[in-house]
Write a protein that holds these residues in place. Sequence first.
Motif, short mmCIF file in Angstrom:
data_model
loop_
_atom_site.label_atom_id
_atom_site.label_comp_id
_atom_site.label_asym_id
_atom_site.label_seq_id
_atom_site.Cartn_x
_atom_site.Cartn_y
_atom_site.Cartn_z
N THR A 55 56.06 63.94 153.85
CA THR A 55 56.63 65.19 153.34
C THR A 55 58.14 65.31 153.49
OG1 THR A 55 56.16 66.31 155.44
CG2 THR A 55 54.49 66.47 153.71
N THR A 56 58.75 64.52 154.35
CA THR A 56 60.19 64.69 154.56
C THR A 56 61.02 63.48 154.14
OG1 THR A 56 60.17 63.80 156.81
CG2 THR A 56 59.76 66.17 156.57
N GLY A 57 60.37 62.40 153.79
CA GLY A 57 61.12 61.20 153.44
C GLY A 57 61.64 60.45 154.65
N THR A 58 61.16 60.80 155.84
CA THR A 58 61.53 60.07 157.05
C THR A 58 61.10 58.62 156.91
OG1 THR A 58 61.28 62.05 158.40
CG2 THR A 58 61.17 59.95 159.56
N THR A 59 61.95 57.71 157.33
CA THR A 59 61.61 56.29 157.29
C THR A 59 60.84 55.92 158.54
OG1 THR A 59 63.59 55.79 156.00
CG2 THR A 59 62.56 53.95 157.16
N LEU A 60 59.66 55.35 158.33
CA LEU A 60 58.85 54.91 159.46
C LEU A 60 59.35 53.54 159.90
CD1 LEU A 60 56.55 55.43 161.39
CD2 LEU A 60 54.99 54.46 159.69
N THR A 61 59.78 53.46 161.13
CA THR A 61 60.26 52.22 161.71
C THR A 61 59.32 51.82 162.84
OG1 THR A 61 61.62 53.33 163.36
CG2 THR A 61 62.67 52.86 161.21
N PRO A 62 59.36 50.56 163.25
CA PRO A 62 58.55 50.19 164.42
C PRO A 62 58.87 51.03 165.65
CG PRO A 62 59.27 48.21 163.28
CD PRO A 62 59.98 49.38 162.63
N SER A 63 60.14 51.31 165.90
CA SER A 63 60.52 52.12 167.07
C SER A 63 59.92 53.52 167.01
CB SER A 63 62.04 52.23 167.17
OG SER A 63 62.60 50.97 167.41
N LEU A 64 59.97 54.14 165.83
CA LEU A 64 59.41 55.48 165.67
C LEU A 64 57.89 55.45 165.85
CD1 LEU A 64 59.84 58.46 165.04
CD2 LEU A 64 59.74 57.87 162.60
N TRP A 65 57.24 54.45 165.27
CA TRP A 65 55.79 54.29 165.41
C TRP A 65 55.41 54.15 166.89
CZ3 TRP A 65 51.17 54.75 163.33
CH2 TRP A 65 50.11 53.99 163.82
N ILE A 66 56.11 53.29 167.60
CA ILE A 66 55.80 53.02 169.01
C ILE A 66 56.04 54.27 169.87
CG2 ILE A 66 56.50 51.68 171.04
CD1 ILE A 66 57.21 49.40 168.94
N THR A 68 56.27 57.44 169.06
CA THR A 68 55.48 58.62 168.71
C THR A 68 54.01 58.47 169.07
OG1 THR A 68 56.98 59.08 166.86
CG2 THR A 68 54.84 60.17 166.81
N THR A 69 53.45 57.30 168.86
CA THR A 69 52.00 57.12 169.03
C THR A 69 51.61 56.40 170.31
OG1 THR A 69 51.92 55.00 167.87
CG2 THR A 69 51.72 57.01 166.51
N GLN A 70 52.59 55.95 171.08
CA GLN A 70 52.34 55.12 172.27
C GLN A 70 51.67 53.80 171.89
OE1 GLN A 70 53.57 56.12 175.36
NE2 GLN A 70 54.48 57.60 173.96
N ALA A 71 52.00 53.29 170.71
CA ALA A 71 51.43 52.03 170.22
C ALA A 71 51.84 50.89 171.13
CB ALA A 71 51.91 51.77 168.79
N MET A 72 50.95 49.91 171.27
CA MET A 72 51.26 48.74 172.08
C MET A 72 51.13 47.44 171.30
SD MET A 72 47.97 48.45 174.56
CE MET A 72 46.88 47.10 174.15
N GLY A 73 50.77 47.52 170.03
CA GLY A 73 50.61 46.32 169.23
C GLY A 73 51.92 45.72 168.75
N MET A 74 52.98 46.50 168.77
CA MET A 74 54.30 46.02 168.38
C MET A 74 55.29 46.41 169.48
SD MET A 74 54.75 46.67 164.28
CE MET A 74 54.81 48.44 164.38
N ARG A 75 56.35 45.61 169.58
CA ARG A 75 57.45 45.89 170.51
C ARG A 75 58.76 45.65 169.78
NH1 ARG A 75 55.77 45.95 176.06
NH2 ARG A 75 53.62 45.25 176.20
N THR A 76 59.75 46.42 170.16
CA THR A 76 61.08 46.22 169.60
C THR A 76 62.09 46.06 170.73
OG1 THR A 76 61.55 48.58 169.50
CG2 THR A 76 60.58 47.59 167.53
N SER A 77 63.13 45.31 170.44
CA SER A 77 64.23 45.20 171.38
C SER A 77 65.52 45.11 170.58
CB SER A 77 64.06 43.98 172.28
OG SER A 77 64.00 42.80 171.53
N ARG A 78 66.57 45.59 171.17
CA ARG A 78 67.88 45.61 170.50
C ARG A 78 68.77 44.54 171.10
NH1 ARG A 78 68.54 49.87 167.19
NH2 ARG A 78 67.18 51.66 167.48
N GLY A 79 69.86 44.30 170.42
CA GLY A 79 70.86 43.38 170.94
C GLY A 79 70.61 41.95 170.50
N LYS A 80 71.43 41.07 171.06
CA LYS A 80 71.32 39.66 170.70
C LYS A 80 69.95 39.13 171.09
CE LYS A 80 73.64 35.30 171.00
NZ LYS A 80 74.95 34.76 170.85
#
Length: 115
Positions: A55-66, A68-80
Amino acid sequence: MTEIAKEKKSSSPGYLIQSWMRSNATIEYLRIWEKIYNPRFQEAACDELIHTVKTTGTTLTPSLWISTTQAMGMRTSRGKGGGTTAHPEIATMFQAWMFPEVMLDLIQCYRMIQH
């Protein structure tokens, strides 16, 4: 997942992962996977997130998914050396989405074990 995406388009692997996450089939797959393997998965938060994205056009990213939902199937990390990693069952689905020949291989293997 970042490495898989780099095989297709090395300049913006994150964009390819976000594109995959736009699919309703992807979100339902992730939801089912999390419900099976993750007792902390927040299904009500998942429903709210899906509604917000639609409804808002928000982009779903792995970080937002994780987050918001406490998902554990994906992980993200930043930096080099950072990026998105996933359980092999999730990464394989992403790979099959990116490369039709992988999907065909999976279907052929599945059909062989059925006989």
